[in-house]
Design an enzyme around this catalytic site. Structure first.
Site, PDB file in Angstrom:
ATOM      1  N   GLU A 217       0.992  -1.297   0.040  1.00  0.00           N
ATOM      2  CA  GLU A 217      -0.145   0.109   0.045  1.00  0.00           C
ATOM      3  C   GLU A 217       0.912   1.133   0.048  1.00  0.00           C
ATOM      4  OE1 GLU A 217      -2.052   0.428   3.876  1.00  0.00           O
ATOM      5  OE2 GLU A 217      -1.440  -1.142   4.341  1.00  0.00           O
TER       6      GLU A 217
ATOM      7  N   CYS B  98      -3.242  -3.905   4.717  1.00  0.00           N
ATOM      8  CA  CYS B  98      -2.104  -4.871   5.106  1.00  0.00           C
ATOM      9  C   CYS B  98      -2.443  -6.190   4.781  1.00  0.00           C
ATOM     10  CB  CYS B  98      -2.122  -4.866   6.660  1.00  0.00           C
ATOM     11  SG  CYS B  98      -1.753  -3.099   7.279  1.00  0.00           S
TER      12      CYS B  98
ATOM     13  N   HIS C 148      -1.276 -10.575  12.307  1.00  0.00           N
ATOM     14  CA  HIS C 148      -0.876  -9.113  11.895  1.00  0.00           C
ATOM     15  C   HIS C 148      -0.704  -8.165  12.820  1.00  0.00           C
ATOM     16  CE1 HIS C 148      -0.645  -5.394   9.907  1.00  0.00           C
ATOM     17  NE2 HIS C 148      -1.970  -4.989  10.455  1.00  0.00           N
TER      18      HIS C 148
HETATM   19  P1  HMG Z   1      -3.645   6.565  21.579  1.00  0.00           P
HETATM   20  O1  HMG Z   1      -5.053   7.304  21.810  1.00  0.00           O
HETATM   21  O2  HMG Z   1      -2.611   7.525  21.622  1.00  0.00           O
HETATM   22  O3  HMG Z   1      -3.689   5.608  22.815  1.00  0.00           O
HETATM   23  O4  HMG Z   1      -3.894   5.677  20.332  1.00  0.00           O
HETATM   24  P2  HMG Z   1      -4.458   5.101  24.156  1.00  0.00           P
HETATM   25  O5  HMG Z   1      -4.577   6.406  24.988  1.00  0.00           O
HETATM   26  O6  HMG Z   1      -5.538   4.561  23.672  1.00  0.00           O
HETATM   27  O7  HMG Z   1      -3.360   4.122  24.956  1.00  0.00           O
HETATM   28  C1  HMG Z   1      -2.819   3.062  24.260  1.00  0.00           C
HETATM   29  C2  HMG Z   1      -2.728   2.121  25.313  1.00  0.00           C
HETATM   30  O8  HMG Z   1      -1.687   2.491  26.201  1.00  0.00           O
HETATM   31  C3  HMG Z   1      -3.791   2.056  26.160  1.00  0.00           C
HETATM   32  O9  HMG Z   1      -3.926   0.398  26.585  1.00  0.00           O
HETATM   33  C4  HMG Z   1      -3.565   2.770  27.538  1.00  0.00           C
HETATM   34  O10 HMG Z   1      -4.242   2.161  28.681  1.00  0.00           O
HETATM   35  C5  HMG Z   1      -1.926   2.438  27.535  1.00  0.00           C
HETATM   36  P3  HMG Z   1      -5.149  -0.340  26.049  1.00  0.00           P
HETATM   37  O11 HMG Z   1      -6.448   0.092  26.665  1.00  0.00           O
HETATM   38  O12 HMG Z   1      -5.067  -0.246  24.592  1.00  0.00           O
HETATM   39  O13 HMG Z   1      -4.758  -1.781  26.635  1.00  0.00           O
HETATM   40  N1  HMG Z   1      -1.364   3.482  28.461  1.00  0.00           N
HETATM   41  C6  HMG Z   1      -0.330   3.033  29.103  1.00  0.00           C
HETATM   42  N2  HMG Z   1       0.096   2.093  29.549  1.00  0.00           N
HETATM   43  C7  HMG Z   1       1.375   1.972  30.572  1.00  0.00           C
HETATM   44  N3  HMG Z   1       1.894   3.107  30.999  1.00  0.00           N
HETATM   45  C8  HMG Z   1       1.253   4.383  30.644  1.00  0.00           C
HETATM   46  C9  HMG Z   1       0.273   4.258  29.731  1.00  0.00           C
HETATM   47  N4  HMG Z   1      -0.438   5.320  29.151  1.00  0.00           N
HETATM   48  C10 HMG Z   1      -1.415   4.818  28.345  1.00  0.00           C
HETATM   49  N5  HMG Z   1       1.862   5.586  31.115  1.00  0.00           N
HETATM   50  C11 HMG Z   1      -3.823   3.807  18.880  1.00  0.00           C
HETATM   51  C12 HMG Z   1      -3.484   4.363  20.285  1.00  0.00           C
HETATM   52  C13 HMG Z   1      -3.342   2.196  18.701  1.00  0.00           C
HETATM   53  C14 HMG Z   1      -5.177   4.063  18.395  1.00  0.00           C
HETATM   54  C15 HMG Z   1      -2.842   4.742  17.865  1.00  0.00           C
HETATM   55  O14 HMG Z   1      -1.790   4.527  17.911  1.00  0.00           O
HETATM   56  C16 HMG Z   1      -3.307   4.544  16.401  1.00  0.00           C
HETATM   57  O15 HMG Z   1      -4.300   5.095  15.988  1.00  0.00           O
HETATM   58  N6  HMG Z   1      -2.387   3.636  15.586  1.00  0.00           N
HETATM   59  C17 HMG Z   1      -2.634   3.564  14.302  1.00  0.00           C
HETATM   60  C18 HMG Z   1      -3.878   2.469  14.039  1.00  0.00           C
HETATM   61  C19 HMG Z   1      -3.631   0.986  14.354  1.00  0.00           C
HETATM   62  O16 HMG Z   1      -2.427   0.378  14.474  1.00  0.00           O
HETATM   63  N7  HMG Z   1      -4.861   0.217  14.336  1.00  0.00           N
HETATM   64  C20 HMG Z   1      -4.841  -1.239  14.562  1.00  0.00           C
HETATM   65  C21 HMG Z   1      -5.821  -2.122  14.152  1.00  0.00           C
HETATM   66  S1  HMG Z   1      -5.971  -1.719  12.202  1.00  0.00           S
HETATM   67  C22 HMG Z   1      -4.772  -2.610  11.368  1.00  0.00           C
HETATM   68  O17 HMG Z   1      -4.083  -3.308  11.948  1.00  0.00           O
HETATM   69  C23 HMG Z   1      -4.378  -2.171  10.087  1.00  0.00           C
HETATM   70  C24 HMG Z   1      -3.389  -1.456   9.760  1.00  0.00           C
HETATM   71  O18 HMG Z   1      -2.147  -2.332  10.012  1.00  0.00           O
HETATM   72  C25 HMG Z   1      -3.299  -0.709   8.384  1.00  0.00           C
HETATM   73  C26 HMG Z   1      -3.738  -1.617   7.248  1.00  0.00           C
HETATM   74  O19 HMG Z   1      -4.399  -2.339   7.003  1.00  0.00           O
HETATM   75  O20 HMG Z   1      -2.896  -1.239   5.999  1.00  0.00           O
HETATM   76  C27 HMG Z   1      -3.311  -0.283  10.739  1.00  0.00           C
END
Ligand code: HMG
Length: 386
Positions: free
Chosen positions: A79, A111, A233
């Site tokens: 992609e 992906c 993945h």
């Molecule tokens: P965010 O809002 O920055 O993070 O986005 P958050 O506030 O949800 O925190 C993440 C985790 O860290 C949470 O844990 C918090 O509790 C924890 P969870 O509830 O998820 O278990 N946390 C802490 N832990 C320890 N110490 C601390 C602390 N503070 C917070 N101090 C998000 C996170 C993944 C949404 C963001 O990074 C994002 O948008 N990423 C990109 C999208 C993505 O990867 N999606 C995955 C599924 S889609 C997919 O796999 C396809 C893809 O590969 C693309 C394709 O297909 O081409 C993405």
């Protein structure tokens, strides 16, 4: 006739960013990145690398003179394509020096597409058991500086050969695919960086996993306890944990403990490079094979997910001496050079991207086997590093 993965290799960029340094620069608690997201390091892409050079580098790691003669088709899933018409596979075929009489094509569905490549390759080998199909998944995951997705960026490529009588993983007949038109993650043609509804994307991913696995169970009678490992993945390592826990719940018996240990082994390489998009599931497989309790005869389950969205659950059986069919990923990762946050940001902003001007890149600091040396007259210029 058994058909499956005969060889598997991985390549990434020669540079990485320490995510504790990124957390400090972004004024975030490092444990959010290390534990909450589950990532330690991220591949940094110099302007001299793109989906073509990374894909060719991964394929080079499994190539032999005899294999070159036998490859009938190159399927490149990406992609991060570099042209709206010309397939990435055409450039890669030339850089690898493959025969003129080779079929080349590019595949896209976020992906997921490398898994589409594996399934299409399986069909091609079924019709011509002598043929070898090279499947490559190659990508650069970009969300943008200072975005929530930044910590989940990464880059790299996997290459696999699909053959009859495979020496690595023999694929089972049944696989389950599901697809749906939805907007969890996408990249419009005018954007270098992905757009994402992050929390929604993680939920959709889990739904696709549970639904495809449930249907797989109905079709095969196999339960999760019948697997030695479930591989995912991994856009970031915590995603695999979320999916596995959604399946296992509060089970804590030897079978669930085995699957949790296998997941930990499969996450090790992703933790060091980040999201590979198309290649990610296959880096999880490599990581399990080199860091887990992998043994011939084990049945592995593989969950492929691509936003937009499409998911597939399939399985296979590990073959004798599978360890000889892989490149030494840990050794390769140990040769990478760390960059500062400022150097990472400069690299990030220095990519060719959507520029329509002539440009020439300095390749002197990039030890990779293939380079993007620049662009002239709207044509990308590639060179072999000899
Ligand atoms: P965010 O809002 O920055 O993070 O986005 P958050 O506030 O949800 O925190 C993440 C985790 O860290 C949470 O844990 C918090 O509790 C924890 P969870 O509830 O998820 O278990 N946390 C802490 N832990 C320890 N110490 C601390 C602390 N503070 C917070 N101090 C998000 C996170 C993944 C949404 C963001 O990074 C994002 O948008 N990423 C990109 C999208 C993505 O990867 N999606 C995955 C599924 S889609 C997919 O796999 C396809 C893809 O590969 C693309 C394709 O297909 O081409 C993405």
């Amino acid at each position: 006739m058994q058909i499956g993965i005969d060889k598997l290799s991985f390549a990434t960029t020669p540079f990485y960013l320490d995510l504790v340094e990124l957390a400090r620069a972004r004024d975030v608690d490092p444990n959010k990145y290390l534990i909450g997201i589950g990532q330690e390091k991220q591949a940094v892409v110099p302007p001299t690398q793109d989906a073509v050079t990374l894909g060719a580098a991964a394929a080079l790691k499994l190539m032999t003179p005899a294999l070159k003669e036998r490859i009938s088709t190159v399927l490149v899933a990406t992609e991060s394509g570099v042209d709206n018409s010309k397939a990435t596979a055409v450039y890669i075929k030339r850089l690898l020096g493959l025969s003129r009489f080779t079929r080349v094509v590019e595949l896209k569905e976020a992906c997921y597409a490398a898994t589409a490549g594996v399934m299409m390759a399986k069909g091609l080998v079924a019709t011509d058991p002598q043929s070898v199909v090279l499947v490559i998944g190659t990508d650069i995951a970009r969300y943008g500086l200072n975005t929530p997705g930044e910590v989940t960026q990464g880059a790299g490529a996997v290459a696999m050969t699909i053959t009859a009588n495979p020496r690595l993983l023999s694929l089972d007949q049944v696989s389950v695919t599901a697809s749906d038109d939805l907007m969890d993650f996408w990249r419009p043609l005018y954007s270098e960086d992905a757009m994402v509804d992050g929390k929604y994307s993680t939920q959709v991913y889990i739904d696709f996993f549970l639904q495809t696995f449930e249907r797989y169970q109905e079709m095969t009678g196999r339960q999760w306890a019948d697997f030695d490992a479930l591989l995912f993945h991994l856009p970031f390592t915590k995603m695999g944990k979320k999916a596995l826990e959604a399946l296992l719940g509060d089970h804590d018996d030897p079978d669930s403990q085995r699957l949790r240990a296998a997941l930990t082994a499969s996450q090790q390489y992703c933790r060091q490079v980040g999201n590979l998009y198309t290649g990610s599931l296959y880096l999880s497989l490599l990581s399990y094979l080199q860091n887990g309790q992998a043994r011939p005869g084990q049945r592995l389950g593989l969950f492929s997910y691509g936003s937009g969205a499409e998911g597939e659950f399939y399985s296979g059986v590990l073959q004798p001496n599978f360890e000889n069919q892989l490149n030494d990923v840990a050794a390769d990762l140990a040769t990478r050079q760390q960059l500062s946050v400022a150097e990472y940001e400069k690299s990030f902003n220095g990519q060719l991207g959507l520029a329509d001007t002539d440009v020439s890149f300095d390749t002197s600091k990039d030890p990779s086997p293939f380079w993007l040396t620049g662009q002239g007259g709207h044509q990308r210029q590639y060179q072999v590093n000899q």
